[in-house]
Design a protein around this motif. Structure first.
Motif, short mmCIF file in Angstrom:
data_model
loop_
_atom_site.label_atom_id
_atom_site.label_comp_id
_atom_site.label_asym_id
_atom_site.label_seq_id
_atom_site.Cartn_x
_atom_site.Cartn_y
_atom_site.Cartn_z
N THR A 238 3.51 -6.31 6.71
CA THR A 238 3.06 -7.60 6.18
C THR A 238 1.55 -7.60 5.96
O THR A 238 0.78 -7.21 6.84
CB THR A 238 3.44 -8.72 7.15
OG1 THR A 238 4.85 -8.71 7.33
CG2 THR A 238 3.00 -10.08 6.59
N GLY A 239 1.14 -8.01 4.78
CA GLY A 239 -0.28 -8.06 4.44
C GLY A 239 -0.73 -9.48 4.19
O GLY A 239 -0.22 -10.44 4.79
N VAL A 240 -1.66 -9.65 3.26
CA VAL A 240 -2.22 -10.96 2.94
C VAL A 240 -1.13 -11.85 2.34
O VAL A 240 -0.29 -11.40 1.54
CB VAL A 240 -3.40 -10.81 1.96
CG1 VAL A 240 -4.00 -12.18 1.63
CG2 VAL A 240 -4.47 -9.91 2.58
N ASP A 241 -1.14 -13.13 2.72
CA ASP A 241 -0.17 -14.12 2.21
C ASP A 241 1.27 -13.72 2.52
O ASP A 241 2.19 -14.05 1.77
CB ASP A 241 -0.35 -14.32 0.70
CG ASP A 241 -1.71 -14.91 0.36
OD1 ASP A 241 -2.25 -15.68 1.20
OD2 ASP A 241 -2.23 -14.61 -0.72
N VAL A 246 1.89 -2.38 0.27
CA VAL A 246 2.40 -1.13 -0.28
C VAL A 246 1.25 -0.33 -0.87
O VAL A 246 0.53 -0.82 -1.75
CB VAL A 246 3.48 -1.38 -1.36
CG1 VAL A 246 4.01 -0.06 -1.90
CG2 VAL A 246 4.61 -2.23 -0.79
N SER A 247 1.07 0.91 -0.39
CA SER A 247 0.00 1.76 -0.90
C SER A 247 0.46 2.44 -2.19
O SER A 247 1.63 2.82 -2.33
CB SER A 247 -0.36 2.83 0.14
OG SER A 247 -0.80 2.22 1.33
N PRO A 248 -0.45 2.62 -3.16
CA PRO A 248 -0.07 3.31 -4.40
C PRO A 248 0.19 4.79 -4.13
O PRO A 248 -0.54 5.44 -3.40
CB PRO A 248 -1.30 3.11 -5.29
CG PRO A 248 -2.43 2.89 -4.34
CD PRO A 248 -1.85 2.18 -3.16
N THR A 249 1.25 5.33 -4.74
CA THR A 249 1.57 6.74 -4.59
C THR A 249 1.85 7.34 -5.96
O THR A 249 2.23 6.63 -6.90
CB THR A 249 2.82 6.93 -3.70
OG1 THR A 249 3.92 6.21 -4.28
CG2 THR A 249 2.58 6.43 -2.30
#
Length: 293
Positions: A238-241, A246-249
């Motif tokens: 869980t991140g902001v808001d 999800v990191s770019p790959t």
């Protein structure tokens, strides 16, 4: 000239053969340098609160099961226990008093002539039951406070090594909060992290060879004890808001995940001291059962 060329070619072929054999050996027997020494670490937690009056261990010292680690000031707990014992005596005296009264009322009732009513007998019997309950409560209080007094002496739950000790005489410890770490002496194992593509056909019980970085000339034999069934993923947290992070790959770059494999050592030489967190290399010899006696 021709002889020198022939000799060079033979050396090159031998080198290539050795490289090929080593690579084939690596494919057949998974190997990783990403290994660590692990052990069960017990967080020694006092059951009562108070200042330490006697610290009986040093940092990084070896202790035996049942050995006293430190002692908490017992005086307040001794006073509380003495008070509880006095309350128990009072409760027992009260019980004897109401029992005598109940017996006297029963004897009067047996004589007849309506000297004692049924309601009076019921009341005195209930008074006896209440006094008996009071004795039970007082006795339980004594037992609890006796336990608290015993808990002022904190002992080692198992053989092990005290590590990262920060306590001193006078340090205040709090009940149910860890105070020191104790590494279980008999719980060491090796955790090797292997690529998922290398262990698809590895099974518990297979032979493993462990090389500790601190002892590079003493390879240790062990067995695969278990293979991890899951690892944590960074993506999706869980991140902001409250949105997933999800990191770019890059789709054309896909690295194999590493799975923890637990290795139980067969024997540890006397001159080898395992330490939690130190580095190790691990090679698994697949399907060694045909070589076993």
């Amino acid at each position: 000239m021709l002889k020198r060329f022939f000799l060079t070619a033979v050396l090159v072929l031998a080198a290539l053969s050795a490289i090929g054999w080593k690579y084939q050996h690596y494919l057949e027997n998974p190997w990783t340098r990403d290994g660590q020494v692990r052990a069960q670490v017990i967080q020694v937690t006092p059951r009562v609160t108070g200042p330490i009056v006697s610290l009986q261990v040093n940092d990084n010292s070896a202790v035996s099961a049942g050995e006293t680690l430190f002692e908490i000031d017992p005086r307040t707990y001794q006073v509380a226990l003495n008070q509880a014992k006095a309350s128990l005596v009072q409760a027992q005296v009260e019980l004897t008093k109401v029992q005598d009264e109940a017996q006297r009322q029963q004897e009067l009732h047996k004589r007849g002539s309506g000297a004692v009513s049924i309601s009076t007998l019921i009341n005195v019997n209930k008074a006896v039951e209440a006094a008996e309950a009071g004795v039970m409560v007082a006795r339980a209080t004594v037992e609890q406070l006796a336990l608290n007094l015993a808990f002022t002496e904190v002992k080692a739950p198992t053989d092990g090594f005290v590590t990262n000790l920060t306590l001193r005489n006078g340090s205040q410890v709090v009940a149910n909060q860890p105070s020191l770490a104790l590494v279980d002496r008999d719980s060491f194992w090796i955790e090797g992290f292997f690529k998922e593509t290398d262990i698809h056909d590895v099974s518990p019980g297979e032979l493993a060879v462990v090389t500790l970085m601190a002892y590079p000339d003493q390879p240790l034999k062990g067995r695969v004890e278990s293979i991890g069934y899951g690892i944590a993923h960074k993506d999706g947290s869980t991140g902001v808001d409250l949105l997933p992070n999800v990191s770019p790959t890059f789709q054309w770059i896909r690295l194999a995940q590493r799975i923890p494999v637990r290795i139980k050592l067969d024997a540890i030489p006397e001159n080898v001291q395992l330490r939690v967190g130190t580095s190790a290399s691990v090679m698994i010899i697949k399907h060694p059962r045909t070589e076993q006696p």
